[in-house]
Design an enzyme around this catalytic site. Structure first.
Site, short mmCIF file in Angstrom:
data_model
loop_
_atom_site.label_atom_id
_atom_site.label_comp_id
_atom_site.label_asym_id
_atom_site.label_seq_id
_atom_site.Cartn_x
_atom_site.Cartn_y
_atom_site.Cartn_z
N ASP A 12 -45.97 -37.60 -20.85
CA ASP A 12 -46.71 -37.41 -19.60
C ASP A 12 -46.60 -35.96 -19.15
O ASP A 12 -45.61 -35.27 -19.45
CB ASP A 12 -46.13 -38.31 -18.51
CG ASP A 12 -46.40 -39.78 -18.75
OD1 ASP A 12 -47.24 -40.08 -19.62
OD2 ASP A 12 -45.77 -40.61 -18.08
N LYS A 13 -47.58 -35.53 -18.38
CA LYS A 13 -47.60 -34.15 -17.90
C LYS A 13 -46.31 -33.77 -17.19
O LYS A 13 -45.75 -32.70 -17.42
CB LYS A 13 -48.79 -33.97 -16.95
CG LYS A 13 -48.89 -32.58 -16.35
CD LYS A 13 -50.10 -32.46 -15.43
CE LYS A 13 -50.18 -31.08 -14.79
NZ LYS A 13 -51.36 -30.95 -13.89
#
Length: 365
Positions: free
Chosen positions: A150-151
């Protein structure tokens, strides 16, 4: 087929970098102008062959095999030319190479920065995929992504340097033989220090697929192991997480579902996910370690140091970093009481939803 057309048939030998990949992937890499539909038609009509035998797009090829491809003039040109990537700046090259924590002939492991997406998307312009040209080093081709983070999740991200390594690593990720360990800070302290969360997950309606939720009826199976490493009274706990499946946002949803959201994860924990007292509002989830078989034999086992905001929070709460280096344990414990309560809550919610639908239906009759 006429002798003239037969003479135009092309023969290709599978090299070591393509060992084990699917035939349709081989075309995508080496003959991108041949669409999947065209390759499928060649297969149906017997024109596509591997070592003289009819082949299907899903067949896997091996080093040294010969691929027979129909004449080039039967392949339509690309619908649109490939867009050239803009050259990287010195700052981008420096940032990309500074993330490298392991490099060999087949693999690179990055310690991905929090806030940096793995791949691009709508309104996402800064991402690891856009920096891969800086990580070619002595090779002419860029490395390949084989999984994602995930970012806002930092930590160990594996890249394959060859097509053979990409196929090898992808098989191990899809077969769940790759092992990943995450560190997280969660709000509160789980009643049971070592537990297994088994709650099925699905995309939450109305969010455009950007958010997941527990769905007992239609969700896909999802399993996560957690172990409490240390606790700060009843305020927070430092936990080790091991995903046994690979659903989107799995660890984040699972911890929030049992009442202990990851610190800084407002998406799934709401305001309750933020601690006071100077604790960073960034998400406290870090891919600490990755262990996977190596294409050249042996194991690749790499650990990534946590980013500054997580390290500062661990220190602020008085946690001992040395306690986080626990060995892999592949025998999960039984589901905890918290998981059973969360499962019952999700089931009750589903029942209430169905009853509302029944009442609406009776009203229309």
């Amino acid at each position: 087929m006429s002798e003239k057309l037969e003479a135009q048939v092309r023969q290709f030998t599978v090299d070591a970098d393509d060992d084990g990949i699917r035939l349709d992937r081989w075309f995508k890499r080496h003959l991108p102008d041949a669409s999947f539909n065209l390759v499928s038609r060649w297969a149906r009509t017997g024109q596509l062959r591997v070592d003289g035998a009819r082949a299907d797009p899903g067949d896997r090829v091996a080093t040294g095999q010969t691929i027979r491809v129909p004449p080039a003039d039967t392949a339509p040109p690309s619908a649109r030319p490939k867009r050239e990537r803009a050259p990287l700046t010195d700052e981008q090259i420096e940032m990309a190479q500074a993330m490298v924590i392991h490099r060999d002939a087949q693999a690179i492991v990055l310690n991905k920065l929090p806030g940096l997406a793995t791949q691009g998307g709508t309104r996402t312009h800064d991402h690891v995929d856009g920096l891969l040209d800086a990580l070619s080093f002595e090779r002419e081709d860029r490395p390949k992504l084989v999984h994602r983070l995930d970012k806002d999740t930092s930590g160990a991200l594996l890249l394959a340097r060859t097509a053979r390594a990409a196929a090898f690593f992808s098989r191990h990720f899809s077969g769940r033989s790759a092992k990943k360990v995450y560190w997280a800070l969660v709000v509160g302290v789980p009643d049971i220090a070592d537990g297994l969360i088994e709650l099925p997950l699905a995309k939450q309606p109305g969010t455009g697929g950007e958010k997941m939720h527990v769905d007992e009826e239609n969700g896909q199976p999802a399993r996560s192991r957690y172990r409490v490493i240390e606790r700060a009274g009843n305020r927070a706990a430092w936990v080790e997480l091991q995903p046994h499946t690979g659903r989107t946002h799995q660890l984040r949803v699972h911890m929030a579902a049992i009442g202990h959201p990851i610190v800084g994860d407002g998406k799934y924990g709401g305001q309750a996910a933020f601690l006071t007292g100077g604790v960073s509002r960034k998400m406290h989830l870090h891919a600490r370690r990755i262990r996977i078989d190596h294409p050249d034999g042996g194991k690749l086992d790499i650990t990534a140091e946590p980013p500054a905001h997580i390290a500062e929070t661990l220190e602020m709460l008085g946690f001992d970093p040395a306690l986080g280096n626990v060995p892999f344990d592949d025998s999960p414990p039984p589901a905890t009481r918290e998981v059973k309560k969360a499962r019952a809550k999700a089931h009750a919610k589903q029942v209430r939803k169905e009853r509302r639908g029944e009442r609406r239906g009776r009203g229309k009759s």
